[in-house]
Design an enzyme around this catalytic site. Structure first.
Site, PDB file in Angstrom:
ATOM      1  N   LYS A   1       0.820  -1.203   0.000  1.00 50.28           N
ATOM      2  CA  LYS A   1       0.000   0.000   0.000  1.00 50.28           C
ATOM      3  C   LYS A   1       0.859   1.261   0.000  1.00 50.28           C
ATOM      4  CE  LYS A   1      -4.016   1.791   2.537  1.00 50.28           C
ATOM      5  NZ  LYS A   1      -4.822   1.609   3.773  1.00 50.28           N
ATOM      6  N   SER A   2       1.900   1.281   0.835  1.00 50.77           N
ATOM      7  CA  SER A   2       2.758   2.471   0.932  1.00 50.77           C
ATOM      8  C   SER A   2       3.463   2.756  -0.391  1.00 50.77           C
ATOM      9  CB  SER A   2       3.788   2.281   2.045  1.00 50.77           C
ATOM     10  OG  SER A   2       3.171   2.180   3.299  1.00 50.77           O
TER      11      SER A   2
ATOM     12  N   ARG B   1       2.938   5.967  -3.257  1.00 50.69           N
ATOM     13  CA  ARG B   1       4.093   6.762  -3.667  1.00 50.69           C
ATOM     14  C   ARG B   1       4.362   6.652  -5.161  1.00 50.69           C
ATOM     15  NH1 ARG B   1       4.414   5.652   1.547  1.00 50.69           N
ATOM     16  NH2 ARG B   1       5.653   6.947   2.986  1.00 50.69           N
TER      17      ARG B   1
ATOM     18  N   GLY C   1      -5.333   7.992   4.686  1.00 49.29           N
ATOM     19  CA  GLY C   1      -4.511   8.904   5.464  1.00 49.29           C
ATOM     20  C   GLY C   1      -3.161   9.145   4.826  1.00 49.29           C
TER      21      GLY C   1
ATOM     22  N   ARG D   1      -9.214  12.387  11.586  1.00 47.58           N
ATOM     23  CA  ARG D   1      -7.787  12.168  11.822  1.00 47.58           C
ATOM     24  C   ARG D   1      -7.024  13.489  11.833  1.00 47.58           C
ATOM     25  NH1 ARG D   1      -5.899   7.006   8.354  1.00 47.58           N
ATOM     26  NH2 ARG D   1      -4.117   7.261   9.743  1.00 47.58           N
TER      27      ARG D   1
ATOM     28  N   SER E   1       7.273   8.989  12.059  1.00 47.02           N
ATOM     29  CA  SER E   1       6.143   8.968  11.130  1.00 47.02           C
ATOM     30  C   SER E   1       6.638   9.140   9.711  1.00 47.02           C
ATOM     31  CB  SER E   1       5.134  10.073  11.469  1.00 47.02           C
ATOM     32  OG  SER E   1       4.168  10.191  10.434  1.00 47.02           O
TER      33      SER E   1
ATOM     34  N   GLN F   1       4.710   9.289   7.168  1.00 50.22           N
ATOM     35  CA  GLN F   1       3.806  10.196   6.469  1.00 50.22           C
ATOM     36  C   GLN F   1       4.257  11.646   6.614  1.00 50.22           C
ATOM     37  OE1 GLN F   1      -0.183   9.485   7.867  1.00 50.22           O
ATOM     38  NE2 GLN F   1      -0.290   7.432   6.999  1.00 50.22           N
TER      39      GLN F   1
ATOM     40  N   ASP G   1       0.936  -0.805  12.030  1.00 50.73           N
ATOM     41  CA  ASP G   1      -0.320  -1.285  11.438  1.00 50.73           C
ATOM     42  C   ASP G   1      -0.599  -2.749  11.752  1.00 50.73           C
ATOM     43  OD1 ASP G   1      -1.061   1.135  10.278  1.00 50.73           O
ATOM     44  OD2 ASP G   1       0.071   0.736   8.454  1.00 50.73           O
TER      45      ASP G   1
ATOM     46  N   LYS H   1      -5.576   6.193  14.291  1.00 54.19           N
ATOM     47  CA  LYS H   1      -5.595   5.605  12.953  1.00 54.19           C
ATOM     48  C   LYS H   1      -7.021   5.736  12.399  1.00 54.19           C
ATOM     49  CE  LYS H   1      -1.354   4.111  12.200  1.00 54.19           C
ATOM     50  NZ  LYS H   1      -0.618   4.442  10.967  1.00 54.19           N
TER      51      LYS H   1
END
Length: 437
Positions: free
Chosen positions: A25-26, A30, A96, A124, A169, A171, A321, A348
């Site tokens: 997913k990450s 990207r 998010g 969030r 983090s 993010q 996660d 989350k």
């Protein structure tokens, strides 16, 4: 076709078979965003086609990139060297990661964009990202509650900053670095503890120079502004967060042996596997290879007698996660599994500490909840509950896995949200022999 209003998992035969992990997913987020920022064509293979990623694909198209789906997991992004002002609101759904990285990317361009999301995403906090972006020169206006979506961002004419992370983090770090690409000067992010480094790896793949220097338990990342990204080819590795669910089922369902192919083995993403091994899990990694700038391998999980452990708090960044599925497997371990230093779980998609504690307790598991963590005391798992998920995909999947080994069936509500991160989850688990329906 509409999704069911609930799903139920029941104990059955041992799970057997080999499955492929869905795309990470990450890395999927990207690859779309970087491809849209770049000049030229980016060809992507193995993209996760979950709801969150599709929301990001729509967003980068709204910012002016050409976006084409070529086939299952195959996408082409044609970047035009920057973002432009979109015609409508950028709706990031439940993503998010998507909204925070998109805000960082958009901040570097002379545009105005309004970002919004679903009811969960609107709850969030955003200031940890928008604060540093504002310090660089971006302007933010909040339509409702301060620090919560919807928010309107006006970017351009940024100045580099040196930012010290208060929490690990990826993010926040990624948003700052993406803004830094178009800032005057060298942007520096200092992380006292390491977080996921997918952004640093992928920036290099797209042709940028990123300096990473280890400092104590963390590192110092520096990115010179004014660098241009060039289109490239990306193969998305399998998501370890998603692979965790069939592997967990393999560990707790008696007689099982389940293999997941092509799982990313980035050391900043494998904290769960390390913890499981400390608990006595029979996990075997084979066929280790390189793919898309990441190390991947095939992981086999066999039914194991697990023992509770205390998870080092500093491991949280490498598995934040995965604590819900760790808690589900800990329910079958002998003794307590202590998980602390994970207050981030409370902000989350839901308050994951509270929801996991409530769901496990409803299934007869002893749980001791704390402000920054919880302890799960393993033993016989009764099951027999209908679990409230508040639309959180990881809460739903974790309890469904629990139900595969519990004495009585376990039901979860709002299972449609599973598609945000793991489309095809039910079919994949059924392919291993799981009774979910």
């Amino acid at each position: 076709m509409s999704s069911p209003s609930e799903l139920t998992a029941r104990r059955g035969a041992p799970l057997k078979g080999v499955v492929a992990a869905p795309g990470d997913k990450s890395v999927s987020h990207r690859s779309l965003i970087f491809g849209a920022m770049a000049e030229g064509v980016t060809e992507i293979e193995g993209l996760l086609e979950g709801d969150d990623i599709l929301a990001t694909a729509r967003a980068v198209a709204a910012f002016g990139a050409g976006v084409e789906r070529l086939g299952p997991g195959g996408w082409r992004v044609t970047g035009r060297g920057g973002f432009r002002t979109p015609e409508g609101v950028i709706d990031c759904g439940n993503a998010g990661t998507g909204v925070r990285l998109l805000m960082g990317a958009a901040a570097g361009y002379p545009l105005t964009a309004t970002f919004d999301g679903d009811a969960s995403l609107r709850k969030r906090p955003m200031k940890r990202v928008t604060g540093p972006l504002a310090a660089m020169g971006a302007r933010l206006a909040w339509a409702g509650q301060d620090d919560r979506l919807p928010a309107t961002l006006t970017g351009g004419t940024l100045t580099a900053i040196e930012h010290v992370q208060a929490v690990a983090s990826a993010q926040i770090k990624s948003a700052i670095l993406l803004a830094g690409l178009n800032a005057v000067g060298t942007t520096v992010v200092i992380e006292p503890e390491k977080s996921r480094d997918h952004t640093e790896r992928m920036l290099r793949t797209f042709g940028a120079e990123v300096e990473v220097v280890e400092e104590g338990q963390g590192w110092r990342i520096a990115l010179r502004g004014g660098q241009r990204l060039g289109g490239t080819a990306i193969t998305v590795p399998g998501d370890p967060s998603s692979a965790a669910f069939p592997l967990a089922a393999g560990l707790i369902v008696p007689g099982s042996e389940a293999t997941v192919r092509g799982v990313m083995l980035n050391p900043l993403r494998t904290g769960l596997f390390e913890t499981w091994r400390e608990m006595g899990a029979d996990l075997v990694v084979a066929n280790v290879r390189e793919s898309g700038g990441e190390t991947v391998g095939d992981i086999t999980a066999r039914h194991s007698r697990l023992t509770g452990v205390t998870v080092p708090p500093e491991r949280a960044a490498a598995m934040i996660d995965e604590y819900p599925i760790l808690a589900a497997t800990a329910a079958f371990a002998e003794g307590p599994t202590v998980m602390r230093g994970i207050g981030e779980m409370r902000v989350k998609e839901s308050d994951r500490i509270a929801l996991m504690a409530a769901g496990l307790a409803a299934c007869g598991v002893r749980v001791e909840e704390e402000p920054e963590g919880f302890t799960v005391v393993g033993g016989p798992v009764r099951g027999g509950a209908r679990v409230t998920t508040h639309g959180d995909h990881r809460i739903a999947m974790s309890h469904l896995v629990l139900g595969l080994a519990a004495e009585q069936a376990v039901t979860v509500d709002e299972p449609g949200m599973i598609a945000t991160s793991f489309p095809g989850f039910v079919d994949l688990m059924r392919g291993l022999g799981a009774d979910i329906g």
